[in-house]
Scaffold this active site. Sequence first.
Site, PDB file in Angstrom:
ATOM      1  N   ALA A  65     -23.090   4.430  -2.878  1.00 19.62           N
ATOM      2  CA  ALA A  65     -22.518   4.405  -4.222  1.00 19.62           C
ATOM      3  C   ALA A  65     -21.000   4.488  -4.083  1.00 19.62           C
ATOM      4  O   ALA A  65     -20.486   5.028  -3.097  1.00 19.62           O
ATOM      5  CB  ALA A  65     -23.055   5.591  -5.018  1.00 19.62           C
ATOM      6  N   GLY A 108     -26.517   5.200  -1.161  1.00 18.71           N
ATOM      7  CA  GLY A 108     -27.125   4.244  -2.087  1.00 18.71           C
ATOM      8  C   GLY A 108     -27.439   2.907  -1.425  1.00 18.71           C
ATOM      9  O   GLY A 108     -28.335   2.182  -1.877  1.00 18.71           O
ATOM     10  N   GLU A 111     -30.683   3.400   0.113  1.00 19.40           N
ATOM     11  CA  GLU A 111     -31.650   3.539  -0.983  1.00 19.40           C
ATOM     12  C   GLU A 111     -31.937   2.188  -1.645  1.00 19.40           C
ATOM     13  O   GLU A 111     -33.078   1.899  -2.017  1.00 19.40           O
ATOM     14  CB  GLU A 111     -31.117   4.554  -1.997  1.00 19.40           C
ATOM     15  CG  GLU A 111     -31.046   5.953  -1.391  1.00 19.40           C
ATOM     16  CD  GLU A 111     -30.225   6.918  -2.236  1.00 19.40           C
ATOM     17  OE1 GLU A 111     -29.018   6.674  -2.431  1.00 19.40           O
ATOM     18  OE2 GLU A 111     -30.790   7.909  -2.710  1.00 19.40           O
ATOM     19  N   GLU A 131     -24.982  11.767   1.833  1.00 17.63           N
ATOM     20  CA  GLU A 131     -24.508  12.396   0.596  1.00 17.63           C
ATOM     21  C   GLU A 131     -24.148  13.865   0.789  1.00 17.63           C
ATOM     22  O   GLU A 131     -23.235  14.387   0.153  1.00 17.63           O
ATOM     23  CB  GLU A 131     -25.578  12.268  -0.504  1.00 17.63           C
ATOM     24  CG  GLU A 131     -25.789  10.852  -1.025  1.00 17.63           C
ATOM     25  CD  GLU A 131     -26.800  10.038  -0.238  1.00 17.63           C
ATOM     26  OE1 GLU A 131     -27.184  10.432   0.884  1.00 17.63           O
ATOM     27  OE2 GLU A 131     -27.211   8.983  -0.752  1.00 17.63           O
TER      28      GLU A 131
HETATM   29  N1  CAA Z   1     -17.334   4.166  -1.879  1.00 14.52           N
HETATM   30  C1  CAA Z   1     -16.107   3.685  -2.093  1.00 14.52           C
HETATM   31  N2  CAA Z   1     -15.344   3.094  -1.150  1.00 14.52           N
HETATM   32  C2  CAA Z   1     -15.887   3.005   0.088  1.00 14.52           C
HETATM   33  C3  CAA Z   1     -17.167   3.496   0.387  1.00 14.52           C
HETATM   34  C4  CAA Z   1     -17.913   4.095  -0.671  1.00 14.52           C
HETATM   35  N3  CAA Z   1     -19.164   4.542  -0.495  1.00 14.52           N
HETATM   36  N4  CAA Z   1     -17.406   3.278   1.701  1.00 14.52           N
HETATM   37  C5  CAA Z   1     -16.309   2.667   2.202  1.00 14.52           C
HETATM   38  N5  CAA Z   1     -15.395   2.497   1.227  1.00 14.52           N
HETATM   39  C6  CAA Z   1     -14.070   1.893   1.343  1.00 14.52           C
HETATM   40  C7  CAA Z   1     -13.113   2.796   2.074  1.00 14.52           C
HETATM   41  O1  CAA Z   1     -12.571   3.757   1.193  1.00 14.52           O
HETATM   42  C8  CAA Z   1     -12.090   1.811   2.576  1.00 14.52           C
HETATM   43  O2  CAA Z   1     -11.240   1.462   1.502  1.00 14.52           O
HETATM   44  P1  CAA Z   1      -9.628   1.421   1.732  1.00 14.52           P
HETATM   45  O3  CAA Z   1      -9.434   0.305   2.732  1.00 14.52           O
HETATM   46  O4  CAA Z   1      -9.114   1.121   0.365  1.00 14.52           O
HETATM   47  O5  CAA Z   1      -9.249   2.746   2.273  1.00 14.52           O
HETATM   48  C9  CAA Z   1     -12.927   0.572   2.896  1.00 14.52           C
HETATM   49  O6  CAA Z   1     -14.148   0.736   2.166  1.00 14.52           O
HETATM   50  C10 CAA Z   1     -13.282   0.476   4.375  1.00 14.52           C
HETATM   51  O7  CAA Z   1     -13.878   1.708   4.767  1.00 14.52           O
HETATM   52  P2  CAA Z   1     -13.387   2.563   6.035  1.00 14.52           P
HETATM   53  O8  CAA Z   1     -11.930   2.332   6.275  1.00 14.52           O
HETATM   54  O9  CAA Z   1     -13.843   3.971   5.827  1.00 14.52           O
HETATM   55  O10 CAA Z   1     -14.220   1.831   7.187  1.00 14.52           O
HETATM   56  P3  CAA Z   1     -14.718   2.466   8.571  1.00 14.52           P
HETATM   57  O11 CAA Z   1     -15.249   1.323   9.351  1.00 14.52           O
HETATM   58  O12 CAA Z   1     -13.649   3.321   9.159  1.00 14.52           O
HETATM   59  O13 CAA Z   1     -15.902   3.467   8.170  1.00 14.52           O
HETATM   60  C11 CAA Z   1     -17.947   4.072   7.020  1.00 14.52           C
HETATM   61  C12 CAA Z   1     -17.110   2.933   7.636  1.00 14.52           C
HETATM   62  C13 CAA Z   1     -18.446   5.008   8.109  1.00 14.52           C
HETATM   63  C14 CAA Z   1     -19.155   3.401   6.327  1.00 14.52           C
HETATM   64  C15 CAA Z   1     -17.092   4.865   6.009  1.00 14.52           C
HETATM   65  O14 CAA Z   1     -16.473   3.937   5.119  1.00 14.52           O
HETATM   66  C16 CAA Z   1     -17.879   5.828   5.173  1.00 14.52           C
HETATM   67  O15 CAA Z   1     -18.223   6.892   5.639  1.00 14.52           O
HETATM   68  N6  CAA Z   1     -18.143   5.457   3.875  1.00 14.52           N
HETATM   69  C17 CAA Z   1     -18.807   6.334   2.961  1.00 14.52           C
HETATM   70  C18 CAA Z   1     -20.305   6.430   3.257  1.00 14.52           C
HETATM   71  C19 CAA Z   1     -20.981   7.398   2.303  1.00 14.52           C
HETATM   72  O16 CAA Z   1     -20.695   8.564   2.271  1.00 14.52           O
HETATM   73  N7  CAA Z   1     -21.924   6.862   1.480  1.00 14.52           N
HETATM   74  C20 CAA Z   1     -22.652   7.649   0.529  1.00 14.52           C
HETATM   75  C21 CAA Z   1     -22.023   7.544  -0.812  1.00 14.52           C
HETATM   76  S1  CAA Z   1     -22.721   8.665  -1.989  1.00 14.52           S
HETATM   77  C22 CAA Z   1     -24.131   7.910  -2.535  1.00 14.52           C
HETATM   78  O17 CAA Z   1     -24.483   6.819  -2.118  1.00 14.52           O
HETATM   79  C23 CAA Z   1     -24.899   8.669  -3.566  1.00 14.52           C
HETATM   80  C24 CAA Z   1     -26.253   8.124  -3.862  1.00 14.52           C
HETATM   81  O18 CAA Z   1     -27.244   8.464  -3.257  1.00 14.52           O
HETATM   82  C25 CAA Z   1     -26.440   7.193  -4.929  1.00 14.52           C
END
Ligand code: CAA
Length: 257
Positions: A65, A108, A111, A131
Site C-alpha cells: 500500500a 498489499g 496480498e 507492515e
Molecule cells: N509506498 C510508497 N512509496 C513506496 C513504497 C510504498 N509501499 N515502496 C517503495 N516506495 C517508493 C520509495 O519511497 C521510493 O520513492 P523515492 O524515489 O521518491 O524516494 C521508490 O519507491 C523506490 O523505493 P526505494 O528507493 O526504497 O527502493 P529500494 O530498492 O531501495 O527498496 C523496497 C525497495 C525494499 C521494496 C523498499 O522500497 C521498501 O521497503 N518499500 C516499502 C515496503 C513496505 O513496507 N510495504 C508495506 C506497505 S504497508 C501495507 O501494504 C499495508 C497493507 O497491508 C495494506
Amino acid sequence: MIYETLLTETRGAVALVTLNRPKALNALNSVLMAELTDVLADLARDEAIGAVVLTGSDKAFAAGADIKEMQGIDFIDAYLQDFISGWEGVASFRKPLIAAVSGFALGGGCELAMMCDFIIASETAKFGQPEITLGVIPGMGGSQRLTRAVGKAKAMDMVLTGRMMDAAEAERAGLVSRIVAPEQLVEEAMAAATRIASFPRAAVLMAKEAVNRSFEATLGEGLRFERRLFHSLFATTDQKEGMAAFADKRPPQFSNR
Ligand code: CAA
C-alpha cells in the site's frame, strides 16, 4: 482507455493488466485501486475475455500500500471510510485471475497477488508482509490468506518478523504454483491463461467457485456444493461436446453454452 496507473492489453481471449507506477515500485494508492477495480469490472462484462493476467515490473509486482498516501490517516477516517476494503473487489472477480510476480510483492502487493487465483513467480520474486515494521499489520487479507496458503508457522514468521521469502521458499511453502525465469514470466502466465480461456466458460467459473468454497465451508458443505455444480454442468452443450469429442477421438469445439 488510458489509465494513470495501469497498462492494459488483450491477446485473444486473455487480458494482461500491468501495474504501472514505476517510480513508486507500483505502490498501491487509491487511484490504482479505483482503476484496477474499473478495469476488472469491464473485463467481467466483456464476453470475449476468458481469463486475466495481473503483473507488475521486473523490479516490483507491488511494494505494498502507498505508505506516503496513508501516513496521515487517523483511526476515525480509516474506520469510517472502511479504508482499503475496496480491494475486495479484486478477490470477488469471477473469471480466472493469475498473478505474474517478479521482484517485490510486499504488504498489499503480496496480498493483491494472493487475491488472484494462483501466483506464477519469476526467480527474482520476493514476498513479504512487512507492515509490522511500520507499526501496523496486514490490512488487505495477509493474515488470513497467507495463513491459509502457507500454514500458521510460516505465516506467523512472515507477519511477526516482516522478513521476505524468496521464490524458492514461496514455492516450497505453497504460496506460488510455478517459478520461471524472469524473461519467461509474462509469457508463461499468458499461456496458462490462454489455456484456461479455451475451456468452457461455465465449467471454468464453477471450478474457481468450487475451489474458493473450500476456504469458506465445512468439508461436507463444500463437497455438496461441488457435486451440485458438477451436476449442473450436465445441462450444458459443452459437456455434451467435450465428452462426445473424447469418445470420437477429435478435438472439442466448445461454444460456451
Ligand atoms: N509506498 C510508497 N512509496 C513506496 C513504497 C510504498 N509501499 N515502496 C517503495 N516506495 C517508493 C520509495 O519511497 C521510493 O520513492 P523515492 O524515489 O521518491 O524516494 C521508490 O519507491 C523506490 O523505493 P526505494 O528507493 O526504497 O527502493 P529500494 O530498492 O531501495 O527498496 C523496497 C525497495 C525494499 C521494496 C523498499 O522500497 C521498501 O521497503 N518499500 C516499502 C515496503 C513496505 O513496507 N510495504 C508495506 C506497505 S504497508 C501495507 O501494504 C499495508 C497493507 O497491508 C495494506
